[in-house]
Motif scaffolding. Structure first.
Motif, mmCIF file in Angstrom:
data_model
loop_
_atom_site.group_PDB
_atom_site.id
_atom_site.type_symbol
_atom_site.label_atom_id
_atom_site.label_comp_id
_atom_site.label_asym_id
_atom_site.label_seq_id
_atom_site.Cartn_x
_atom_site.Cartn_y
_atom_site.Cartn_z
ATOM 1 N N PHE A 147 -6.161 -15.500 3.038
ATOM 2 C CA PHE A 147 -6.196 -14.539 4.147
ATOM 3 C C PHE A 147 -5.471 -13.246 3.768
ATOM 4 C CE2 PHE A 147 -4.136 -12.748 7.932
ATOM 5 C CZ PHE A 147 -5.260 -12.437 8.677
ATOM 6 N N GLN A 148 -4.343 -13.364 3.103
ATOM 7 C CA GLN A 148 -3.578 -12.182 2.715
ATOM 8 C C GLN A 148 -4.372 -11.338 1.716
ATOM 9 O OE1 GLN A 148 0.216 -12.947 0.871
ATOM 10 N NE2 GLN A 148 0.979 -10.907 1.387
ATOM 11 N N THR A 151 -7.169 -9.551 3.613
ATOM 12 C CA THR A 151 -6.614 -8.463 4.436
ATOM 13 C C THR A 151 -6.218 -7.277 3.570
ATOM 14 O OG1 THR A 151 -5.770 -10.129 5.964
ATOM 15 C CG2 THR A 151 -4.890 -7.925 6.182
ATOM 16 N N ASN A 152 -5.615 -7.517 2.437
ATOM 17 C CA ASN A 152 -5.233 -6.430 1.525
ATOM 18 C C ASN A 152 -6.458 -5.680 1.022
ATOM 19 O OD1 ASN A 152 -2.503 -6.926 1.795
ATOM 20 N ND2 ASN A 152 -2.380 -8.204 -0.028
ATOM 21 N N LEU A 154 -9.361 -5.402 2.617
ATOM 22 C CA LEU A 154 -9.860 -4.613 3.749
ATOM 23 C C LEU A 154 -9.045 -3.324 3.933
ATOM 24 C CD1 LEU A 154 -10.771 -6.987 6.727
ATOM 25 C CD2 LEU A 154 -12.226 -5.301 5.643
ATOM 26 N N LEU A 155 -7.747 -3.440 3.872
ATOM 27 C CA LEU A 155 -6.887 -2.258 4.022
ATOM 28 C C LEU A 155 -7.199 -1.216 2.950
ATOM 29 C CD1 LEU A 155 -3.424 -3.931 4.843
ATOM 30 C CD2 LEU A 155 -4.850 -2.620 6.410
ATOM 31 N N LEU A 163 -2.321 -3.126 9.805
ATOM 32 C CA LEU A 163 -3.247 -4.199 10.197
ATOM 33 C C LEU A 163 -3.928 -3.907 11.529
ATOM 34 C CD1 LEU A 163 -1.253 -7.458 9.314
ATOM 35 C CD2 LEU A 163 -3.224 -6.527 8.133
ATOM 36 N N ASP A 164 -3.201 -3.268 12.437
ATOM 37 C CA ASP A 164 -3.775 -2.955 13.757
ATOM 38 C C ASP A 164 -4.904 -1.936 13.666
ATOM 39 O OD1 ASP A 164 -2.014 -4.705 14.948
ATOM 40 O OD2 ASP A 164 -0.494 -3.148 15.318
ATOM 41 N N ILE A 166 -7.381 -2.040 11.448
ATOM 42 C CA ILE A 166 -8.580 -2.632 10.841
ATOM 43 C C ILE A 166 -9.727 -2.679 11.843
ATOM 44 C CG2 ILE A 166 -9.585 -4.764 9.893
ATOM 45 C CD1 ILE A 166 -6.960 -5.289 8.481
#
Length: 178
Positions: A147-148, A151-152, A154-155, A163-164, A166
């Motif tokens: 997951f991390q 997420t990285n 995507l950022l 994160l907010d 995204i």
């Protein structure tokens, strides 16, 4: 001059006689000479050896540091003695009890407290709950790295730092794609 000598006082109106003064001076000189002969004062080499030994014991490199270190050692010793007395009083030990008895009593007390805390945690959680918590932690260890990484990525792709941000960025892309 010599208050420990009992001199017979003469009449207040009569002055001090020279003979009495000479007698007192002779007596003082005799006392000083006797003290020098009978003195238990160690010689210079002995005093130097004592100071040198103190310097080695308490890691004092210079002679100037001896007195401050002596004061520090004395202060620490007083603090330790107070701490020991307080612990003996709190644990209701005899003041003549050794430090070994004090340390073992504190150790027993700590073990009792730790065992009691472990029992309380087991009672609150229960054995089933404890195993389910362990299982969830193991699942988290498997899932979180993936997951991390996602997420990285995507950022980085969306060129955002939070994160907010995204979800709004993805919605914006969706609107732009129509």
């Amino acid at each position: 001059l010599v208050p420990w000598h009992n001199l017979k006082k003469q009449d207040e109106n009569e002055g001090v006689r020279v003979e009495n003064l000479l007698f007192m001076v002779d007596a003082m000189l005799e006392e000083v000479e006797n003290k020098k002969k009978d003195s238990n004062m160690p010689n210079f080499q002995t005093l130097q050896a004592i100071v040198s030994h103190f310097q080695k014991l308490f890691d004092v490199p210079s002679l100037n540091g001896v007195f401050p270190r002596m004061n520090e050692v004395y202060t620490r010793l007083g603090e330790m003695n107070n701490a020991v007395r307080n612990l003996q009083e709190l644990l209701e030990l005899d003041s003549s009890s050794s430090l070994c008895v004090l340390v073992s009593t504190v150790g027993k007390l700590c073990r009792l407290i730790n065992e009691d805390v472990n029992e309380q945690v087991k009672q609150v959680l229960g054995p089933e709950d404890l195993q389910s918590i362990i299982n969830r932690l193991e699942e988290h260890e498997e899932f979180f790295p993936a997951f991390q990484a996602f997420t990285n990525d995507l950022l980085e792709i969306l060129e955002i730092d939070d994160l907010d941000a995204i979800v709004p960025a993805v919605k914006k892309l969706k609107v732009l794609s129509y």
